[in-house]
Design an enzyme around this catalytic site. Structure first.
Site, PDB file in Angstrom:
ATOM      1  N   TYR A 149     -28.653  28.768  30.711  1.00 50.87           N
ATOM      2  CA  TYR A 149     -28.827  27.312  31.580  1.00 50.87           C
ATOM      3  C   TYR A 149     -29.972  26.701  30.935  1.00 50.87           C
ATOM      4  CZ  TYR A 149     -26.307  29.441  35.462  1.00 50.87           C
ATOM      5  OH  TYR A 149     -25.288  29.647  36.346  1.00 50.87           O
ATOM      6  N   ASP A 209     -27.576  40.287  37.017  1.00 46.11           N
ATOM      7  CA  ASP A 209     -26.859  41.253  36.133  1.00 46.11           C
ATOM      8  C   ASP A 209     -27.676  42.046  35.083  1.00 46.11           C
ATOM      9  OD1 ASP A 209     -23.985  40.747  37.239  1.00 46.11           O
ATOM     10  OD2 ASP A 209     -24.428  38.895  36.842  1.00 46.11           O
ATOM     11  N   HIS A 452     -23.815  31.394  25.294  1.00 42.42           N
ATOM     12  CA  HIS A 452     -22.914  30.929  26.183  1.00 42.42           C
ATOM     13  C   HIS A 452     -23.415  29.922  27.110  1.00 42.42           C
ATOM     14  CE1 HIS A 452     -25.096  33.165  29.790  1.00 42.42           C
ATOM     15  NE2 HIS A 452     -25.304  34.115  28.654  1.00 42.42           N
ATOM     16  N   TYR A 533     -23.590  24.610  41.377  1.00 38.20           N
ATOM     17  CA  TYR A 533     -24.743  24.977  42.138  1.00 38.20           C
ATOM     18  C   TYR A 533     -25.923  24.957  41.146  1.00 38.20           C
ATOM     19  CZ  TYR A 533     -25.821  29.660  40.699  1.00 38.20           C
ATOM     20  OH  TYR A 533     -26.024  30.930  39.850  1.00 38.20           O
ATOM     21  N   ARG A 534     -25.663  25.071  39.784  1.00 39.07           N
ATOM     22  CA  ARG A 534     -26.740  25.279  39.078  1.00 39.07           C
ATOM     23  C   ARG A 534     -26.193  24.802  37.547  1.00 39.07           C
ATOM     24  NH1 ARG A 534     -28.880  31.433  38.090  1.00 39.07           N
ATOM     25  NH2 ARG A 534     -30.923  30.879  37.052  1.00 39.07           N
TER      26      ARG A 534
END
Ligand code: ADP
Length: 609
Positions: A149, A209, A452, A533-534
């Site tokens: 992110y 995670d 990623h 959502y993000r």
């Protein structure tokens, strides 16, 4: 560049560094690091092309030097570092705080000018006042492990990163009776878990995670975990916030002073208190720097993880239809995950080349061939769930669940005891009972220099909606040549359809395709009514712009708050697409192909910045 048999220094331990790894995971940390870095084809660092440190916008080098000199005088030289050295991407447990380690634009595009390390709330207030005086943007991070992110990267290059975690990492309180804690920004899931074990308390934390992130940072970014307390923001209770003007605010019951100046005794017990519930506007926003947060802990209980496999791709909508009532009735114990069998290959930690030698996405038939020799076999979808409570209630819940899914031909339920010890389900047993692990990093071995990006739309828990989004995602992944790794976190009314785009950081072509894939997925799903959502900082404007109902009423509301609280626009400008007046409409917004163009060397932001 590393050779395949290189060994790297072990990651720092939790006892030596707040961001380190607990001893119980030391060997796994070494193995994980060596495996990942030995596949790197990139030099540890590359020469920088721009003048260093990168200047904040509208600031001359002389002004910057003078301002930094002032900051060093107040906080001490050792607590202010210029970002003037080569950039090192590192890896998860030794991540940089200078830039986005998982760069999607060029490595140097999203860099800070300096990093500052406050040690107290008062020092955070001082930094904010300094930023207002010099009109220099600051960008707060807690641990900085917001990977996928944007990591620690400020949206506006040249901002000063406020790294809260290094010196503000105390667990201020664990209240065993109330089952809650109060933490500073630098407390990781690893650290909180270890402390609860040390005190032998019968309490669980809820971990995402991977366990190295900040408990506080993840909650205010509205991250999720997998026990019944998996909605982190919903389980926080009370914030302490430094506002952009330097004032200090406590939310919830914390606004009412306790006896003789003590913290309010119900600060960690009751969330909204009295009047408007203000906590929400400090999540996924740039309205304040959160310096303390309360969090609820779950009393420990029995648990049983399991997986259910489904043989046919086309049963996907039917599986979703079965999950919905089970989740609404709260038969399902946590937020289960539905994954595609391709992830069974990726979680073996082997590279894609072990399964598929040519370039381009791995064909379905090849996945099938390799899956048949893996423990779950030649299946299609894999459902990961966990039930909680005493043995009798777990057993009756599992019976209900097995029966409900049993209408899908070939559905098969398996317990951890049915699978070999290295199977991914065993790491879910830990995560789903609040034990933080590292295992999820394994799929980063899929391609060399793997990074990623997450694409995370919210979709109604309905077969037809799931299929609509899935079809868009499948088609666009094929168009841009990426393997599709879907993980659906399915609740009773909505699901987070999370796609993990894994790309090679060394390949400009892959980055360009990954950015174009993101851009098109955001636009196409929004046209059907689905929103994220993000998102990564560089896609924040694009996502925010999809929430445009009522002539952008929501963004106009956010901008009104932003301008009132932060008239100089110093706090994380552009985060979540919220730009202060000073930056708004001046070429900072990214609504088109700017990320792809940055890869041609154009940089991020207006050309004059
Ligand atoms: P993690 O929680 O995974 O370690 P970060 O510390 O990077 O990740 O936090 C996630 C994001 O939330 C950051 O990029 C930053 O924009 C924002 N953030 C983190 N900590 C704070 C804080 N204490 N106050 C305000 N915003 C924060």
């Amino acid at each position: 560049m590393a050779s395949s048999n290189s060994t790297f220094p072990p990651p720092p331990s939790l006892s030596s560094k707040y961001s380190g790894i607990p001893d119980r995971l030391a060997a796994i940390g070494v193995e994980s690091k060596n495996r990942l870095l030995s596949k790197s084809t990139l030099p540890e660092s590359a020469p920088r092309h721009h003048d260093v440190p990168r200047l904040p916008p509208d600031t001359t080098r002389a002004e910057f030097n003078q301002a930094i000199g002032e900051l060093k005088q107040i906080l001490g030289d050792q607590n202010v570092e210029l970002n003037d050295r080569p950039l090192v991407d590192g890896w998860y447990l030794e991540h940089p705080n200078t830039h986005d380690a998982f760069h999607i634009a060029l490595q140097e595009d999203l860099v800070s000018s300096a990093v500052v390390y406050p040690g107290t709330v008062e020092e955070v207030q001082t930094i904010v006042r300094w930023a207002n005086k010099h009109k220099i943007p600051v960008y707060p991070i807690s641990m900085g492990r917001n990977i996928g992110y944007g990591g620690t990267a400020p949206r506006v290059p040249g901002s000063v990163v406020v790294d809260l975690g290094r010196r503000m990492n105390r667990i201020l309180n664990i209240d065993a009776e109330n089952a809650s804690c109060l933490v500073e920004p630098g407390v990781s899931y690893f650290a909180l878990y270890e402390e609860i074990q040390r005190q032998k308390l019968p309490l669980w934390i809820d971990t995402p995670d991977v366990g190295g992130g900040s408990v506080l940072g993840n909650a205010i970014d509205r991250g999720v975990g997998y026990t019944p307390y998996g909605d982190h923001f919903a389980n926080h209770c009370g914030l302490e916030i430094v506002l952009p003007n330097g004032e200090l605010l406590r939310t919830g019951m914390g606004a009412l002073e306790g006896k003789d100046g003590a913290d309010n005794p119900t600060w960690q017990s009751f969330q909204p208190a009295y009047g408007p519930y203000s906590d929400g506007i400090f999540s996924q926003s740039n309205f304040g720097i959160v310096v303390r947060m309360g969090m609820w802990l779950m009393p420990e209980t029995g648990h049983q993880s399991y997986l259910i496999t489904f043989p046919r791709d086309e049963d996907f909508p039917a599986i979703i239809e079965i999950i919905r009532p089970l989740a609404q009735q709260r038969v399902l114990g946590n937020i289960p995950q539905l994954r595609h069998v391709i992830q069974e290959l990726a979680t073996t930690a082997q590279p894609k080349s072990a399964f598929h030698s040519s370039s381009g996405p791995i064909p379905r038939e090849t996945i099938r061939q390799h899956a048949s020799s893996l423990p779950v076999g030649d299946v299609s979808w894999v459902f990961y769930g966990t039930q909680y409570g005493d043995a009798a209630s777990i057993s009756s819940q599992l019976n209900l669940i097995e029966k409900a899914f049993g209408v899908i031909p070939g559905a098969q339920l398996r317990l951890p005891s049915d699978l070999p010890p290295e199977h991914y389900l065993h790491s879910r047993v830990s995560v789903c009972s609040g034990v933080p692990v590292l295992r999820e990093l394994d799929w980063l071995n899929w391609v060399p220099n793997a990074a990623h990006l997450f694409f995370s739309p919210i979709v109604p828990t309905r077969g037809r909606d799931a299929e609509a989004v899935h079809n868009i995602v499948v088609r666009l992944h094929a168009k841009y040549g990426f393997d599709l790794f879907p993980t659906l976190c399915v609740a009773g009314r909505e699901m987070h359809y999370i796609v993990n785009i894994v790309y090679d950081r060394a390949s400009v072509d892959e980055k360009r395709r990954a950015a174009a894939l993101m851009r098109e997925m955001i636009a196409e799903t929004a046209a059907e009514g689905y929103g994220e959502y993000r998102t990564h900082v560089l896609f924040a404007d694009m996502v925010a712009a999809t929430y445009s109902w009522g002539d952008n009423a929501l963004m106009r509301f956010n901008e009104t708050i932003k301008d009132a609280l932060d008239p100089n626009g110093i706090l994380a400008p552009g985060r979540n697409g919220i730009w202060p007046k000073r930056f708004r409409g001046k070429g900072w917004e990214i609504l088109g192909t700017e990320v792809e163009e940055a890869l041609d060397g154009k940089g991020i932001g207006p050309s004059s910045s």
